[in-house]
Design an enzyme around this catalytic site. Structure first.
Site, mmCIF file in Angstrom:
data_model
loop_
_atom_site.group_PDB
_atom_site.id
_atom_site.type_symbol
_atom_site.label_atom_id
_atom_site.label_comp_id
_atom_site.label_asym_id
_atom_site.label_seq_id
_atom_site.Cartn_x
_atom_site.Cartn_y
_atom_site.Cartn_z
ATOM 1 N N CYS A 112 0.834 -1.207 0.000
ATOM 2 C CA CYS A 112 0.000 0.000 0.000
ATOM 3 C C CYS A 112 0.868 1.257 0.000
ATOM 4 O O CYS A 112 0.472 2.295 -0.540
ATOM 5 C CB CYS A 112 -0.952 -0.002 1.188
ATOM 6 S SG CYS A 112 -0.137 0.006 2.798
ATOM 7 N N HIS A 140 -1.887 1.813 7.530
ATOM 8 C CA HIS A 140 -2.252 1.688 6.116
ATOM 9 C C HIS A 140 -2.026 3.012 5.412
ATOM 10 O O HIS A 140 -2.314 4.083 5.954
ATOM 11 C CB HIS A 140 -3.718 1.267 5.990
ATOM 12 C CG HIS A 140 -4.195 1.172 4.574
ATOM 13 N ND1 HIS A 140 -3.667 0.275 3.674
ATOM 14 C CD2 HIS A 140 -5.145 1.868 3.899
ATOM 15 C CE1 HIS A 140 -4.270 0.417 2.509
ATOM 16 N NE2 HIS A 140 -5.165 1.382 2.617
#
Length: 803
Positions: free
Chosen positions: A201, A739
């Site tokens: 990510c 994230h």
């Protein structure tokens, strides 16, 4: 003699070898049994080289097709076969049009690269014997290599889609040759999701922002194919005319970036696979292998710098080719001079420098001799520490030395100023401890205010060189919240490994801000950038600060006083004169005062943050504010040391090094079209790794004029320097698990790259361009309101220049 086609076996050939008739024996071969054994196996099979090459490259993709941009990501694989060279692990196709596998064997004919294995049929073929080989011959290496390749194939296909790539048959379908036009019917670049390859990510969020960088999409068109023409115009002082060079084929990483950006602009459903690009990056930066937790800012540095190195190499090759590839032995002095001059200007024309690379100038002035040193360094982003409000603990005066008590008394006059000074001290990249005037410098007493030393010119010429080699301060990395948490020790080890891996290539440093490695403490006082008096008088509204230098007039008068105290009767002719008329002294002081004021002057009015403000502007103000180097963090002034040595010339003793108080300021001296700001949320606090979760306000329209030097290139005094926000990398979560996601602004391109900075006087009326903000988290894509964007926990901010 008729040659058999590779792997074109008849039906009878598909039966067991025991029932298979022997083939006609090649009269040039020494094999006892045709088609079963081969005399070339011992020299043409190298299992270790095959393992190294195959594990480090994209599986079942022709390396030459990838380099020539004959593949596209996200499409079904073509029907062609891939042959692996058992000598070096090269993967080449057997298409009738290109025959890359055959060309590879012919190019290395002197070094046995004649045996290949098909990744489709798993059959071995020898180009020298022109026969299929048995993998069960008397050489175990062939059978072992086949076993390894089959296991590698099982690994590669178990977790990936069959829709990886396909050959590009019609380039005109998606490449528009007219600059400034999109390959689709709209000028807007669509937003697509990007597949997560496993803890990637951090990579996907950066790539979303780069795909919406219009200037990158424009300029990378110039490197899409072999034979691009580049015009190089050296400076007038070289007395050389312009030179047009033809560039060779682009390097693999740049080619992969081009393919990725094209696939992001292609109309179609479904997310894009970044596997080709990511694998090429891992070749340049092995630290990203293994799908571990990583950091977006580090990724951006490695990616841009690796492409910059590739393009610099390509430009240099084009220049050498224009001079018929001279060598050190064959080239005369004039040819060497011309190659050096064209190379100096040519390397600046790579697309990474033209888009992302700016320049900062660090100015340091000695408070004793008023000698000014300047250091210019390139940056690809500016790292800004986030100011945290902390309650400072009381310090026991008994544990401080004399200098420590002086520093403590200096900071005790204003607690808020001291707290801000502490943050400012931690924000500086350059430590005043033992800073020497080895830096490129200008001196009022030696060269005049406008003379720049040759050392400074070298610093400007060598891109990617700063005061130190590249080093990132981010400790630990982050990944998806669904991923397993990593412990702090792993993150610390990861950061340690990064320091050693950062030496893999010359690198453009980010303007990172970190504390001095010395355990000594410096007292830094934040002053308004409009205060230029060398005595550093504070604002009358605040408590007066004690002077850090004796108020005895100019540097010449101080020297007179020092000489008289030493009782030196004779002075050498190379020392500064100690007798001047009052008019000469007055003129010298006036000229020096103007020069010193200009050295610390910004482009327009300085930015004044409000109380408890935490914004991009306040972080930039902290980064560019003047600080004092004093106490245990004084400047090692070579100018003062040289003067002391000249005064003691008749003595046998060598003068001690002179440490003096000094002023230091970092200002932007050249702005790139795209400015990337890095908010330092991750750092090491003692033995712990922590993340700063404080929200930082950031504007949609940012004026950088208060943080630019008055001598900033291509800008006039008093102008506004406006930049519009178009992309954000956000990090949510903690140090252990988080994230990365992206916010990007879909908007109409403003102008072509060649139109930048050609207009003036229109900055006042500028406003942020209209567009739609989109939130992208791997394959999730959704439009969001502007309010949500402004409330995000920004980690990287991408601003583009407005005219």
């Amino acid at each position: 003699m008729r040659l058999k086609d590779p792997f074109s076996l008849k039906t009878a050939d598909m039966t067991k070898r025991s029932n298979k008739p022997k083939k006609p024996r090649d009269e040039d071969s020494s094999d006892e049994v045709g088609g079963l054994t081969c005399q070339h196996v011992s020299r043409a099979v190298d299992l270790s080289s095959v393992k190294k090459a195959v594990t480090g490259s994209l599986w079942s993709v022709c390396s030459d097709c990838l380099k020539e941009r004959n593949v596209l990501e996200g499409e079904t694989a073509g029907a062609h076969d891939i042959l692996v060279c058992l000598k070096c692990g090269f993967q080449g196709c057997n298409q009738a049009e290109v025959q890359h596998s055959t060309k590879h064997q012919q190019a290395h004919h002197s070094d046995s690269h004649c045996i290949t294995i098909s990744l489709t049929t798993w059959k071995a073929w020898c180009f020298e014997c022109k026969e299929e080989l048995s993998t069960h011959c008397n050489k175990k290496a062939l059978a072992q290599t086949l076993d390894f390749l089959q296991k590698q194939s099982a690994k590669a296909t178990s977790g990936t889609s069959s829709k990886l790539i396909k050959l590009r048959e019609e380039p005109a379908e998606y490449v528009d040759t007219q600059r400034g036009k999109s390959p689709v019917n709209s000028t807007l670049i669509p937003v697509k999701g990007i597949n997560n390859l496993g803890n990637t990510c951090f990579f996907n969020a950066v790539m979303q922002n780069l795909s919406q960088t219009h200037m990158l999409n424009d300029l990378i068109q110039d490197v899409k194919e072999k034979g691009h023409k580049m015009k190089i115009s050296p400076s007038t002082e070289t007395n050389l005319g312009s030179l047009t060079v033809t560039l060779p084929s682009p390097e693999p990483l740049t080619s992969a970036m081009f393919l990725f950006l094209q696939s992001m602009k292609e109309s179609g459903k479904g997310p894009v696979s970044p596997k080709i690009l990511f694998n090429q990056l891992c070749q340049k930066a092995p630290r990203f292998k293994g799908y571990q937790q990583q950091d977006s800012q580090e990724l951006l540095h490695y990616l841009l710098d690796s492409m910059r190195v590739e393009e610099t190499k390509r430009i240099k090759a084009g220049i050498l080719k224009a001079f018929n590839n001279p060598t050190e032995k064959t080239a005369d002095e004039e040819t060497k001079r011309q190659v050096k001059a064209y190379g100096k200007e040519g390397v600046k024309l790579n697309f990474v420098d033209r888009i992302f690379v700016g320049e900062l100038t660090s100015t340091i002035m000695c408070e004793e001799c008023e000698h000014i040193s300047t250091v210019k360094e390139a940056f690809i982003d500016i790292s800004l520490p986030i100011i945290e409000e902390r309650i400072s603990k009381p310090t026991n005066p008994a544990r401080l030395g004399k200098s420590g008590r002086e520093q403590d008394s200096l900071t005790s006059h204003d607690d808020s100023l001291a707290a801000h000074s502490q943050a400012n001290r931690n924000s500086r990249r350059l430590s005043g401890q033992k800073l020497q005037s080895r830096h490129s410098s200008t001196s009022h007493d030696d060269r005049g205010p406008d003379t720049v030393s040759s050392r400074q010119e070298e610093d400007l010429c060598v891109a990617g060189r700063g005061l130190s080699s590249y080093r990132t301060d981010t400790m630990g990395s982050q990944s998806d919240c669904s991923e397993k948490e990593s412990n702090l020790q792993d993150s610390s080890n990861d950061a340690d490994s990064e320091a050693s891996e950062s030496e893999w290539s010359p690198r453009i440093p980010s303007v990172s801000s970190h504390s001095s490695t010395s355990d000594k403490t410096s007292i830094t006082t934040t002053l308004s950038t409009t205060t230029h008096n060398p005595s550093l008088k504070s604002n009358p509204s605040s408590t007066p600060l004690p002077s850090i230098r004796p108020q005895q007039g100019g540097a010449v008068e101080q020297l007179v006083s020092a000489v008289s105290k030493l009782g030196l009767v004779h002075t050498s002719t190379d020392t500064l004169p100690i007798s001047h008329s009052q008019e000469e002294l007055s003129e010298t002081r006036d000229r020096d005062r103007q020069h010193h004021q200009g050295a610390f002057q910004v482009l327009c009015h300085s930015y004044t943050p409000s109380s408890k403000e935490c914004s991009v502007q306040s972080c930039l103000h902290q980064f560019t504010s003047i600080e004092l180097l004093m106490g245990n963090n004084k400047l090692l002034c070579e100018n003062c040391t040289d003067r002391r040595q000249r005064q003691m010339k008749r003595s046998d003793k060598k003068a001690e090094k002179v440490y003096t108080s000094a002023r230091k300021q970092m200002l932007i001296s050249a702005l790139p079209p795209v400015v990337t700001l890095h908010l330092k949320r991750f750092h090491q606090a003692g033995m712990n790794l922590r993340k700063v979760n404080r929200h930082v306000d950031f504007p949609l329209l940012l004026d950088l004029a208060p943080f630019c030097s008055a001598t900033c290139k291509n800008l006039g005094s008093g102008e506004r320097v406006l930049y519009s926000l178009y992309g954000i990398v956000e990090h949510s979560g903690s140090m252990r698990g988080g994230h990365y996601a992206a916010y990007v602004k879909v908007r109409t391109p403003q102008r072509k790259p060649e139109q930048r900075r050609n207009q003036s006087g229109s900055r006042e009326a500028c406003s942020a361009p209209q567009g739609q903000w989109v939130y992208v988290s791997d394959t999730t894509v959704q439009t969001v309101p502007e309010s949500r964007v402004l409330n995000s926990q920004a980690y990287l901010l991408f601003y583009e220049e407005l005219l």
